[in-house]
Scaffold this motif. Sequence first.
Motif, mmCIF file in Angstrom:
data_model
loop_
_atom_site.group_PDB
_atom_site.id
_atom_site.type_symbol
_atom_site.label_atom_id
_atom_site.label_comp_id
_atom_site.label_asym_id
_atom_site.label_seq_id
_atom_site.Cartn_x
_atom_site.Cartn_y
_atom_site.Cartn_z
ATOM 1 N N ASP A 76 0.815 -1.225 0.000
ATOM 2 C CA ASP A 76 0.000 0.000 0.000
ATOM 3 C C ASP A 76 0.849 1.276 0.000
ATOM 4 O OD1 ASP A 76 -2.865 -1.334 1.189
ATOM 5 O OD2 ASP A 76 -0.985 -2.317 1.715
ATOM 6 N N ASP A 77 2.113 1.135 0.423
ATOM 7 C CA ASP A 77 2.993 2.309 0.470
ATOM 8 C C ASP A 77 3.717 2.561 -0.857
ATOM 9 O OD1 ASP A 77 2.335 2.717 3.120
ATOM 10 O OD2 ASP A 77 4.017 1.528 3.871
ATOM 11 N N ILE A 78 3.717 1.567 -1.736
ATOM 12 C CA ILE A 78 4.535 1.666 -2.945
ATOM 13 C C ILE A 78 4.120 2.818 -3.881
ATOM 14 C CG2 ILE A 78 5.254 0.436 -5.055
ATOM 15 C CD1 ILE A 78 5.404 -2.120 -3.295
ATOM 16 N N PRO A 79 2.810 3.018 -4.124
ATOM 17 C CA PRO A 79 2.464 4.139 -5.023
ATOM 18 C C PRO A 79 3.019 5.482 -4.536
ATOM 19 C CG PRO A 79 0.572 2.711 -4.753
ATOM 20 C CD PRO A 79 1.615 2.224 -3.778
ATOM 21 N N ASP A 80 2.901 5.765 -3.232
ATOM 22 C CA ASP A 80 3.407 7.041 -2.710
ATOM 23 C C ASP A 80 4.934 7.123 -2.779
ATOM 24 O OD1 ASP A 80 1.157 8.500 -2.231
ATOM 25 O OD2 ASP A 80 0.935 7.844 -0.140
#
Length: 298
Positions: free
Chosen positions: A55-59
Amino acid sequence: MDKQRLKVAIQKSGRLTDHSLDLLTRCGLKYSRGKDQLLCFGENMPLDVLLMRDDDIPDLVREDVCDLGIVGRNVLEEKRLSLVAQGLPSQFIELQALDYGRCRLVIAVPEDRPYQSPTDLNGLRIATTYPHILKKWLADHAVNASVVVLSGAVEIAPRLGRAEAICDLVATGGTLSANRLREVSTVFESEAVLIQTPVPLSPDKLAWLNRIRLRIDGVQQVKESKYIMLHAPRSALADIRRLLPGSESPTIIPLEGHPERVAIHAVCRENVFWETLESLKAAGASAVLVLPVEKMLA
Ligand code: PRP
Ligand code: ZN
């Protein structure tokens, strides 16, 4: 960390982890895993792999902490819609789909609950970790349901009395059936994608990215490919070429001492099944060998 090295964020543990490391290995990367297990240092390429929560990868990529990321399109789309909802810039640079990690976000209801169409969801509570994608789907289908946002274990929400339906990812379907839920509608189809930072890469990094992308193409091409070798009478050449699946121009080699027979070598871009081998034999082929193709550079 060295500014000249490409940083790729991948999922730390989950459905994409092994496939992603395997893809990078097939692209030639040799790495050693750091003590904290969160960084894989590329030993033969200026490329490091960071193991992160998906969930942190896009940011991480959007904010240029990492140059590249491999993430499920479901996670990317949820993030994009949440940025849209906040009125923030929401464009991601999606370089290519990676041909693994296929799954779908679905609506599921308890097995004994009747369901004909999306309107049956009116007035229900639907539990999910993907509120933005779900809300968009509900709006598109003019359904008036309430969205219960959870951070995980969505599949047990109906049994706990927290919701009447769920919207969750399905790959094999094992989780749904273990929880006596049935899939009633697909909301979003997903697979792993490669994304890039919006900040322009230095020429050196860009050159490496382009090399890696060509190698990814090569890996994807050989996945189903086989190298096939056989002997056949010259007279059967036309028949045999027709039988070789997805091969453009086979190599024909004369056989010493057998003027009427030749060896045929070909790359078949589709899987070669037993049925094909049987047909080849029936057409006069012998000494048939089928080998896996490891690398291909067009
Ligand atoms: C998803 C989903 C289910 C499971 C479904 O979780 O929440 O638990 O996978 O897979 P199945 O159909 O093969 O049983 P995921 O592993 O993506 O974890 P995450 O949502 O916590 O990242
Ligand atoms: Zn996750």
